[in-house]
Structures are given as structure tokens and as C-alpha cells.
Design a protein around this motif. Structure first.
Motif, mmCIF file in Angstrom:
data_model
loop_
_atom_site.group_PDB
_atom_site.id
_atom_site.type_symbol
_atom_site.label_atom_id
_atom_site.label_comp_id
_atom_site.label_asym_id
_atom_site.label_seq_id
_atom_site.Cartn_x
_atom_site.Cartn_y
_atom_site.Cartn_z
ATOM 1 N N ASP A 34 0.845 -1.212 0.000
ATOM 2 C CA ASP A 34 0.000 0.000 0.000
ATOM 3 C C ASP A 34 0.873 1.252 0.000
ATOM 4 O OD1 ASP A 34 -2.433 -1.495 2.269
ATOM 5 O OD2 ASP A 34 -2.295 -1.533 0.077
ATOM 6 N N CYS A 35 1.854 1.288 0.892
ATOM 7 C CA CYS A 35 2.718 2.472 0.983
ATOM 8 C C CYS A 35 3.534 2.661 -0.291
ATOM 9 C CB CYS A 35 3.651 2.363 2.184
ATOM 10 S SG CYS A 35 2.801 2.492 3.768
ATOM 11 N N GLN A 36 4.129 1.594 -0.798
ATOM 12 C CA GLN A 36 4.955 1.707 -2.015
ATOM 13 C C GLN A 36 4.117 2.225 -3.167
ATOM 14 O OE1 GLN A 36 6.987 -1.829 -3.287
ATOM 15 N NE2 GLN A 36 8.424 -1.794 -1.585
ATOM 16 N N PHE A 37 2.954 1.598 -3.353
ATOM 17 C CA PHE A 37 2.119 1.959 -4.500
ATOM 18 C C PHE A 37 1.629 3.394 -4.403
ATOM 19 C CE2 PHE A 37 -0.431 0.887 -8.118
ATOM 20 C CZ PHE A 37 -1.518 1.742 -8.029
ATOM 21 N N LYS B 105 -4.832 -5.762 -8.301
ATOM 22 C CA LYS B 105 -5.801 -6.673 -7.681
ATOM 23 C C LYS B 105 -5.612 -6.656 -6.161
ATOM 24 C CE LYS B 105 -6.735 -10.835 -9.434
ATOM 25 N NZ LYS B 105 -8.183 -11.037 -9.310
ATOM 26 N N ARG B 106 -5.488 -5.449 -5.617
ATOM 27 C CA ARG B 106 -5.238 -5.303 -4.188
ATOM 28 C C ARG B 106 -6.376 -5.883 -3.352
ATOM 29 N NH1 ARG B 106 -5.404 -4.907 0.472
ATOM 30 N NH2 ARG B 106 -4.330 -3.504 1.928
ATOM 31 N N SER B 135 4.283 -5.437 -3.019
ATOM 32 C CA SER B 135 5.428 -4.711 -2.476
ATOM 33 C C SER B 135 6.680 -5.466 -2.869
ATOM 34 C CB SER B 135 5.333 -4.541 -0.971
ATOM 35 O OG SER B 135 6.140 -5.468 -0.292
ATOM 36 N N TYR B 136 7.723 -4.746 -3.299
ATOM 37 C CA TYR B 136 8.898 -5.465 -3.770
ATOM 38 C C TYR B 136 10.165 -4.728 -3.420
ATOM 39 C CZ TYR B 136 9.697 -2.344 -7.841
ATOM 40 O OH TYR B 136 9.976 -1.273 -8.661
#
Lengths: 200, 223
Positions: A34-37, B105-106, B135-136
Motif C-alpha cells: 500500500d505504501c509503495q504503490f 488486484k489489491r 510490495s517489492y
């Protein structure tokens, strides 16, 4: 920085300070994806603002863009606890934004599972007219103390400085090493004797 | 009255483990070939490694139907990229694309635990590790899947990658040579197979270098 999934440490090196653009930083607490995006999305919106208005976006504006975006997803399970730090025409700006859509302006914040521990150190050492060196050392120590007591915090303590010309990374220290830097272990008698013997 | 919960789940876990190790001029991506459901084995010969581009190879464990769907999306987006840019996607670009695809597609995620391996623009090995929602981060090595908790501590011990957050920065690339890395991967899977019921049958290893991709297969315990 820790990333936890089911009580398993997924990573010790997650970037929790996200570089939105060369003069604005966002911190990450809560859901990593969530934070990264959303920080990346905010960076895109800030750039579009620059192109549309021929001037940089203010920290107030950027934080509001993020807060409004998160408010529209309120109740859907996003987990974002972030601080937007930057420099604009009015000087330095720091805002706290979270997934409930809350947005607060302030001089100092601490966010995340280790935040109570960090607040203890931060609040007792803070002065508005601190120098950059004092402030960065205070920040480093606050993070260290949070990692010491909070199981979900740890890894590397990064310190960035945001100035009129943008941000620079000041330091990145392993908190295990910071511990012995702040609390060195006096060598035991046996070790001292061995050191002296080796020196002879 | 307590809320009625669904007794049907759209997800299943087909098990398996994926590992990737980045080197100075190579990248090793490996996965076992067992596909299971519950306590049964569906097949002993299912490849979890997918080549997305010349320099980007994806390995995913988790729910293989979602993995297949994800792979189709990425393949088609890569094709469009090639048409528009007249070149293959680089590994870092594919990494960002995968992250965004997962995040879109969260609220009904792909149940896929991904490791993306490949070579970056300078020819150095790179490995990107993901969670289910996108997240990566770029790492020197990673393991995902049912055997990951068994394998990661051993890789940490052997490869000791310094954190990319340290300042002054230290390289995350493993000092291992390519044959040593392949050997390490074989060792690690042999051990994981002993203790993880979902890992076994065969090990498929893909080695990416600037001149091409090489594949090796090794037998693992079938029990």
C-alpha cells in the motif's frame, strides 16, 4: 526495517523512506505494498502538477492529494501510516497522513509499531532550533530505541535530511552496531589481560 | 448470531518453493516441480519458472491458477511494450510492471509468491522479491513458497548480503561464482525437500547469463 508476514521476518532491508521526488520524501508504516504503490502514485501526481502549473507542488498540496486518495478507500482495508516531508516556498513541511484519511501538520511525528518508544526519546530531546547534526542524531537514537524495544522494528536506521535544494541521505546504520556504539561493552578482565599479552 | 462464513474459498495453495540468487554476471532461478493440493500430489512435473523476457525470468509459488493468469497478463503487456518500444523489457522495468499488476488486484489478490530474476542493464544479476499484493525490493537472493522459511536462514548464513540501506553503500551481489551458486541451490533444495512435504520430485534450475539461458534438472526425493 522489518516486514512481517505471519510472525516471520520477510525482510530486514525494506526501504521505508520512499523518494517521491528529489525534494520530497515519504515514510512507510503499515502495509508495504500500500505504501509503495500510493507513494509512487503521489510522485506521479506531483509531477503532473508541475507540468500543469509550471511550478513545484507544495508539501501541503502533496500531502492533501495523498490524504484525499486514502480517504476514498476508507474502510476497504488499506494500511498506510506515513509522513510526507519536503521543502517548498513556505520552508520545510512535515505532514502525517494515514489510511483513515487523517492529515496533520506538525514539527515532529513518530509512526508505526515502535512509535511510542521513539516518541519517548524524540519528545525529550526535541528543540525547534536544533541544528541539523543534533536533529539527525536525535532521530537516529529515537529509531534505535524503538528497534530495541519493539519486536517488529529493526534492521537499518536510515536518516535523511530535506533542505531547500532537496533531500540527501545522511546515514544508514545497522541497529545492532548502533547498540554497541551507544552502549559499548567494557572488555572483561580476561580479554584485557589477553590484549595486553598480545601487545607485548 | 455469529456471521456466516463462506465454506468455499476461491484460493488453493499448490505448494512448492522458488529460489533465486544474483551474481556479478549471472542469475540463478530455481524451483521444484511438485504441484500439490492439500495432502495430495497433482503432478510431479510442473514448471514454476516462466521466462517473461530475454533478461527477466519469473518464478512463482502459491496458487498456480493465479500464477498462470498473472503470467498471461505480464506476457501480453510485454508484447505490447515490444511493439511500442522496439526492444525487450529490462529486468527492473519488468519488476515494476509486476508490482503494479499485483497491486491492481489489491482487493482480490493473486495468490502468488513471486521471485523475479534476471540481468539488469549493466549485465549484473538482479533478484526482486515480492509479497502477494506487490510490495517489492531488489535483493541479492531470495526464497519464496512453502520451503522458504527453511531455505532463507541458510541463504542468509551463506550469502550474508549487506543491507542496501547502509551508508556508505555496500554491494548486494553475492561473491559466489556461477557453479558455486548452482551447487548452493541444489544443496538448499535437497535439504528443504527433507523437511517440507510440499517440496520435492524434481528441481529445475535456470541460469541466466548475457549470452543466453541454460537449464538444468536435478532429481529430488519423491516422498
Amino acid at each position: 526495517m522489518f516486514l512481517i508476514g505471519f510472525l516471520y521476518l520477510a525482510s530486514q532491508s525494506v526501504k521505508k523512506i520512499i523518494e517521491i521526488n528529489p525534494y520530497m520524501l515519504g515514510t512507510m508504516a503499515g502495509g508495504a505494498a500500500d505504501c509503495q504503490f500510493w507513494h509512487r502514485n503521489l510522485g506521479i501526481k506531483c509531477r503532473l502538477h508541475e507540468l500543469a502549473n509550471k511550478r513545484r507542488i507544495s508539501v501541503s498540496g502533496a500531502s492533501k492529494l495523498l490524504a484525499n486518495m486514502l480517504y476514498s478507500y476508507r474502510g476497504m482495508g488499506l494500511s498506510v501510516g506515513t509522513m510526507i516531508a519536503g521543502w517548498d516556498e513556505t520552508g520545510p513541511g512535515l505532514y502525517y497522513v494515514d489510511n483513515e484519511g487523517g492529515r496533520l501538520k506538525g514539527d515532529r511525528f513518530s509512526v508505526g509499531s515502535g512509535s511510542p518508544y521513539a516518541y519517548g526519546v524524540l519528545d525529550s530531546g526535541y528543540k525547534f532550533d536544533m541544528s541539523v547534526e543534533e536533529a539527525s542524531e536525535l532521530a537516529r537514537r529515537s529509531i534505535y530505541h524503538a528497534t530495541f524495544r519493539d519486536g517488529a522494528s529493526g534492521g537499518v536506521a536510515s536518516v535523511y535530511h530535506v533542505g531547500p535544494n532537496g533531500w540527501t541521505k545522511l546515514s544508514g546504520d545497522d541497529v545492532g552496531e548502533l547498540h554497541y556504539h551507544y552502549y559499548p561493552v567494557p572488555p572483561a578482565i580476561a580479554e584485557q589481560v589477553m590484549e595486553e599479552a598480545a601487545a607485548e | 448470531m455469529t456471521k456466516q462464513h463462506a465454506n468455499w474459498s476461491p484460493y488453493d495453495n499448490n505448494g512448492g518453493t522458488c529460489v533465486a540468487i544474483a551474481g556479478s554476471d549471472y542469475c540463478v532461478i530455481a524451483a521444484d516441480t511438485r504441484m500439490s493440493t492439500g495432502y495430495s500430489i497433482l503432478t510431479r512435473d510442473y514448471s514454476k519458472i516462466h521466462k517473461l523476457a530475454d533478461k527477466a525470468v519469473l518464478s512463482s509459488s502459491g496458487f498456480q491458477a493465479d500464477v498462470k493468469a498473472l503470467q498471461k497478463v505480464l506476457k501480453s503487456r510485454h508484447l505490447v511494450y515490444q511493439h511500442q518500444h522496439n526492444k525487450q523489457m529490462s529486468c527492473p522495468a519488468m519488476a515494476q510492471l509486476l508490482s503494479n499488476t499485483l497491486y491492481f488486484k489489491r482487493f482480490f489478490p493473486y495468490y502468488a509468491f513471486n521471485v523475479l530474476g534476471g540481468l539488469d542493464e549493466q549485465g549484473k544479476g538482479c533478484v526482486f522479491t515480492y509479497d502477494a499484493v506487490g510490495s517489492y525490493e531488489k535483493v541479492g537472493y531470495s526464497a519464496q513458497g512453502s520451503g522458504s522459511t527453511l531455505i532463507m536462514p541458510f541463504l542468509d548464513n551463506q550469502l550474508k548480503s549487506p543491507s542496501p540501506l547502509l551508508l556508505p553503500a555496500q554491494d548486494a551481489i553475492t561473491p559466489l561464482s556461477e557453479p558455486e551458486a548452482v551447487d548452493l541451490v541444489k544443496t538448499v533444495f535437497a535439504s528443504a525437500t527433507e523437511r517440507d512435504i510440499y517440496t520435492g520430485d524434481k528441481l529445475e534450475i535456470m541460469i541466466l547469463k548475457a549470452d543466453g539461458i541454460r537449464t538444468e534438472v536435478m532429481e529430488l526425493r519423491k516422498d
